[in-house]
Design a protein around this motif. Structure first.
Motif, PDB file in Angstrom:
ATOM      1  N   SER A   1      50.935  91.295  56.813  1.00 40.35           N
ATOM      2  CA  SER A   1      49.732  91.909  57.370  1.00 40.35           C
ATOM      3  C   SER A   1      48.498  91.398  56.627  1.00 40.35           C
ATOM      4  N   TYR A   2      48.566  91.333  55.317  1.00 44.28           N
ATOM      5  CA  TYR A   2      47.453  90.843  54.507  1.00 44.28           C
ATOM      6  C   TYR A   2      47.157  89.382  54.846  1.00 44.28           C
ATOM      7  N   ASP A   3      48.236  88.578  54.968  1.00 47.38           N
ATOM      8  CA  ASP A   3      48.058  87.159  55.305  1.00 47.38           C
ATOM      9  C   ASP A   3      47.381  86.990  56.661  1.00 47.38           C
ATOM     10  N   SER A   4      47.756  87.814  57.633  1.00 43.75           N
ATOM     11  CA  SER A   4      47.141  87.690  58.961  1.00 43.75           C
ATOM     12  C   SER A   4      45.672  88.100  58.916  1.00 43.75           C
ATOM     13  N   VAL A   5      45.328  89.099  58.105  1.00 44.00           N
ATOM     14  CA  VAL A   5      43.930  89.515  57.970  1.00 44.00           C
ATOM     15  C   VAL A   5      43.133  88.391  57.324  1.00 44.00           C
ATOM     16  N   ILE A   6      43.677  87.768  56.292  1.00 45.22           N
ATOM     17  CA  ILE A   6      42.991  86.664  55.611  1.00 45.22           C
ATOM     18  C   ILE A   6      42.788  85.503  56.586  1.00 45.22           C
ATOM     19  N   THR A   7      43.801  85.223  57.379  1.00 43.39           N
ATOM     20  CA  THR A   7      43.699  84.120  58.345  1.00 43.39           C
ATOM     21  C   THR A   7      42.600  84.405  59.359  1.00 43.39           C
ATOM     22  N   VAL A   8      42.528  85.624  59.862  1.00 43.14           N
ATOM     23  CA  VAL A   8      41.499  85.994  60.836  1.00 43.14           C
ATOM     24  C   VAL A   8      40.120  85.897  60.191  1.00 43.14           C
ATOM     25  N   GLU A   9      39.977  86.339  58.942  1.00 38.23           N
ATOM     26  CA  GLU A   9      38.693  86.273  58.256  1.00 38.23           C
ATOM     27  C   GLU A   9      38.256  84.816  58.055  1.00 38.23           C
ATOM     28  N   ARG A  10      39.177  83.966  57.725  1.00 36.40           N
ATOM     29  CA  ARG A  10      38.846  82.551  57.533  1.00 36.40           C
ATOM     30  C   ARG A  10      38.376  81.923  58.840  1.00 36.40           C
TER      31      ARG A  10
END
Length: 120
Positions: free
Chosen positions: A100-109
């Motif tokens: 979940s954290y990785d997907s949030v980081i990917t979306v933010e990038r």
């Protein structure tokens, strides 16, 4: 000396009450050792009330040792199973949080790249 029908003794192995002239315990099969006929009167008076040591001290002989062992093993198995299940569940929850954290980081990038590309 003849043994009367109402005289009893106790099995030293299981504590069962048996007839005084019995050669084997009917409950556990323990063989009684024949005493010599030359016993003193003191021995004869104690023979009718011969009890195993644990009976004389007020403790009952433990008859269900196998059930106790099985119960202890069952408790250990349950504890080990719960520990393993807890570990697996914790690992899965940790992995889900990481994903979940990785997907949030990917979306933010992606959003940051889009902002940069709009500025240019």
């Amino acid at each position: 000396m003849t043994v009367m029908e109402n005289e009893f003794k106790f099995c030293p192995k299981c504590g069962a009450k048996v007839k005084a002239n019995a050669k084997f315990c009917p409950k556990c099969g323990n063989r009684f050792i024949e005493m010599s006929q030359n016993r003193s009167s003191n021995d004869q008076s104690n023979a009718g009330s011969s009890q195993p040591q644990n009976m004389a001290s007020g403790k009952k002989p433990f008859k269900h040792r196998n059930w106790l062992i099985a119960g202890v093993i069952a408790v250990i198995v349950v504890i080990v199973t719960v520990t393993i299940a807890s570990s697996i569940i914790t690992k899965q929850q940790t992995q889900a949080k990481k994903n979940s954290y990785d997907s949030v980081i990917t979306v933010e990038r992606k959003h940051q790249k889009e902002k940069r590309s709009k500025r240019k």
